[in-house]
Design an enzyme around this catalytic site. Structure first.
Site, PDB file in Angstrom:
ATOM      1  N   LYS A 165      22.389  25.629   6.384  1.00  0.00           N
ATOM      2  CA  LYS A 165      22.651  24.605   5.375  1.00  0.00           C
ATOM      3  C   LYS A 165      21.294  24.063   4.959  1.00  0.00           C
ATOM      4  CE  LYS A 165      25.131  20.276   4.436  1.00  0.00           C
ATOM      5  NZ  LYS A 165      23.952  19.478   4.023  1.00  0.00           N
ATOM      6  N   GLY A 222      17.730  16.128  13.044  1.00  0.00           N
ATOM      7  CA  GLY A 222      17.942  15.086  12.051  1.00  0.00           C
ATOM      8  C   GLY A 222      18.264  13.755  12.696  1.00  0.00           C
ATOM      9  N   SER A 223      18.924  12.912  11.939  1.00  0.00           N
ATOM     10  CA  SER A 223      19.180  11.545  12.391  1.00  0.00           C
ATOM     11  C   SER A 223      20.275  11.503  13.444  1.00  0.00           C
ATOM     12  CB  SER A 223      19.593  10.674  11.203  1.00  0.00           C
ATOM     13  OG  SER A 223      20.897  11.027  10.753  1.00  0.00           O
ATOM     14  N   ARG A 225      22.676   9.338  13.504  1.00  0.00           N
ATOM     15  CA  ARG A 225      23.963   9.059  12.858  1.00  0.00           C
ATOM     16  C   ARG A 225      24.655  10.341  12.413  1.00  0.00           C
ATOM     17  NH1 ARG A 225      25.909   8.760   7.840  1.00  0.00           N
ATOM     18  NH2 ARG A 225      23.866   9.230   6.940  1.00  0.00           N
ATOM     19  N   GLY A 227      23.831  13.469  13.236  1.00  0.00           N
ATOM     20  CA  GLY A 227      23.990  14.373  14.365  1.00  0.00           C
ATOM     21  C   GLY A 227      25.199  14.050  15.198  1.00  0.00           C
ATOM     22  N   GLU A 246      18.842  17.794  17.946  1.00  0.00           N
ATOM     23  CA  GLU A 246      17.650  17.022  18.285  1.00  0.00           C
ATOM     24  C   GLU A 246      17.677  15.799  17.387  1.00  0.00           C
ATOM     25  OE1 GLU A 246      14.528  15.227  17.646  1.00  0.00           O
ATOM     26  OE2 GLU A 246      13.669  17.082  16.838  1.00  0.00           O
ATOM     27  N   CYS A 283       9.224  13.785  15.017  1.00  0.00           N
ATOM     28  CA  CYS A 283      10.154  13.344  16.059  1.00  0.00           C
ATOM     29  C   CYS A 283       9.432  13.022  17.357  1.00  0.00           C
ATOM     30  CB  CYS A 283      11.241  14.393  16.293  1.00  0.00           C
ATOM     31  SG  CYS A 283      10.625  16.070  16.427  1.00  0.00           S
ATOM     32  N   GLU A 372      14.726   3.610  16.794  1.00  0.00           N
ATOM     33  CA  GLU A 372      13.636   4.372  16.198  1.00  0.00           C
ATOM     34  C   GLU A 372      13.460   3.994  14.732  1.00  0.00           C
ATOM     35  OE1 GLU A 372      12.268   9.023  15.406  1.00  0.00           O
ATOM     36  OE2 GLU A 372      14.376   8.544  15.761  1.00  0.00           O
TER      37      GLU A 372
END
Length: 492
Positions: A165, A222-223, A225, A227, A246, A283, A372
């Site tokens: 994606k 990614g984030s 939320r 994830g 991650e 990250c 974060e």
């Protein structure tokens, strides 16, 4: 520039315009499932040839990729050039690892027909590919964690087709890289469905992808939320699948007293440089620093402030990332007990570093301080005792990295911290800073939740291949079939 708006999807080797998102995803996943029938039974040598061919095809497009990627992301040319090298280098590393034979973890217990009281059958175990894998491209690494990033390279190395994606922040870059993969697949004679890509930024596309019955695992960077939403969808499937997400980290750095006394000035400069690198959009950005309270700690903070104040505002990857960073600074500065040492400069998509300070005790009592902020934003915690540092290490949620800055006089304090931090981070550093993830056999880029959703996995390094393999034991395999399974003696 590639016409990504007109033909955004790559399905079974063909570029096509977007249709109903569920149908596009189904077509790509179905093509991957069909390709698995052949690709999943290729030898390690054949997959290594493909990985090397992909690396060559990406390198051959270096100038084109740099041109479009700098336009899409605002990242400097040198950064993109380095990331291209890391991306192709990772493919070559995985190819070499496959040829070494260790990835399949072959084990053999020969039959013991005369064993008493019961005979033992012949047992052979080897790692086998799990099937098609979904990969979500990341915004902050448009190459190394995106279309041909570590998740894609690891899945292909394992023998798994991939459906990516593409990230909406860099569609042209994604297309150029996808074209390189297609070229390599054709040159190596593999089914075109081994790699597909859906360029659709909608939540519906992501949900359809992770819930498609052909998909057997998901790689995501990614984030937290997003994830967590995808993780829950994977777990709720009729047949749950692993979600290798991650999700980010604040990467604490503990500066011990003797090290502060010995190298305080250099440490302040080094931490500031690491914090501001790439506008903090890594990250592994060292967003939390734990510092002994006192005159030397105060001097460190001032030196770090001065170094960060010299960094001009820079353009962040996307307007949404910038918006989130500004909002994070506003929220952090408003918390009781937080002092603003350096307010962020800039406006809109441009941001300069920000620095805040609070007591370690207040941090432990205020969960919101631990959120974060994805950007060049640092929080310094004042520790009154080494015992407070140990308390923080025990209470810290999972992290990608944890760092101990120590000198000879700090050995006992470091000895106390090490077993605590080992339980909380996938990578424990000494006398360094966590930005800059080495692509190597021994690297671990992962950690306990919420840093990642699978504490036993890594998304960087050759162990990343293991995520997309599963062990299969063959009991009393007939000699006539011995060569039928790739990796067993007689097949290669």
């Amino acid at each position: 520039m590639p016409q990504t708006a007109k033909t955004p999807h790559l399905i079974a080797g063909q570029w096509g315009a977007a249709g109903p998102v569920a149908q596009d995803v189904d077509n790509a996943c179905s093509a991957a499932e069909m390709a698995f029938a052949s690709y999943g039974w290729t030898s390690a040598a054949a997959r290594a040839r493909l990985l090397n061919a992909i690396a060559d095809a990406i390198d051959a497009r270096k100038a084109e990729i740099i041109a479009i990627c700098t336009e899409e992301t605002a990242l400097p040319e040198a950064r993109i050039a380095g990331e291209i090298g890391r991306t192709s280098g990772q493919f070559r590393l995985f190819a070499a690892h496959l040829l070494g034979g260790a990835a399949l973890e072959y084990r053999h217990d020969p039959a013991l027909p005369d064993r008493q009281p019961l005979p033992r059958p012949d047992l052979q175990m080897i790692q086998r590919p799990i099937g098609p894998v979904a990969v979500f491209g990341a915004s902050n690494f448009p190459l190394a964690f995106s279309t041909a990033g570590g998740d894609t390279a690891a899945a292909l190395a394992a023998g798994c087709p991939v459906v990516v994606k593409g990230h909406p922040a860099h569609p042209g870059t994604s297309r150029l890289v996808a074209e390189a993969i297609c070229e390599a697949l054709a040159a190596c004679g593999h089914a075109p469905g081994v790699f597909g890509m859906v360029q659709d930024g909608s939540p519906e596309a992501g949900a359809a992808l992770v819930q498609h019955p052909a998909i057997q695992a998901v790689g995501f960077t990614g984030s937290h939320r997003v994830g967590r939403i995808l993780f829950d969808l994977c777990a709720a499937r009729p047949v749950p699948i692993p979600f290798f997400g991650e999700l980010g980290s604040i990467n604490p750095v503990f500066i011990l007293p003797a090290k502060l006394h010995q190298d305080g000035g250099a440490l302040a400069q080094g931490w500031a440089a690491s914090l501001a690198l790439g506008v903090g959009q890594f990250c592994t950005n060292p967003g939390l620093l734990v510092l002994p309270r006192g005159p030397e700690g105060a001097q460190f903070l001032e030196q770090a402030r001065m170094a960060l104040a010299q960094v001009a505002p820079q353009t962040m990857l996307t307007p949404d990332i910038a918006k989130g960073a500004w909002a994070g600074c506003t929220a952090l500065a408003a918390l009781a007990g937080v002092d603003t040492v350096l307010a962020p400069s800039g406006t809109g998509r441009e941001m300069g570093p920000a620095l805040y300070a609070a007591s370690l005790v207040d941090f432990l009592a205020t969960p919101a301080m631990a959120q974060e902020v994805f950007g060049p934003v640092g929080l310094v915690l004042w520790a009154d005792t080494l015992g407070q540092m140990e308390t923080l290490a025990r209470a810290m949620p999972g992290q990608l990295t944890a760092t101990i800055q120590m000198a000879e006089g700090d050995t006992e304090a470091a000895r106390a911290l090490l077993p605590l931090l080992e339980r909380k981070a996938g990578r424990v550093l000494f006398n360094g800073f966590p930005t800059g993830v080495e692509v190597a056999d021994a690297m671990v880029h992962g950690g306990p939740y919420p840093a990642s959703t699978n504490f036993g996995a890594t998304s960087v390094g050759t162990l990343a291949i293991r995520r997309f393999l599963r062990p299969v034991c063959y009991q009393n395999l007939p000699a006539a079939l011995q060569g039928a399974v790739p990796g067993l003696p007689g097949k290669g």
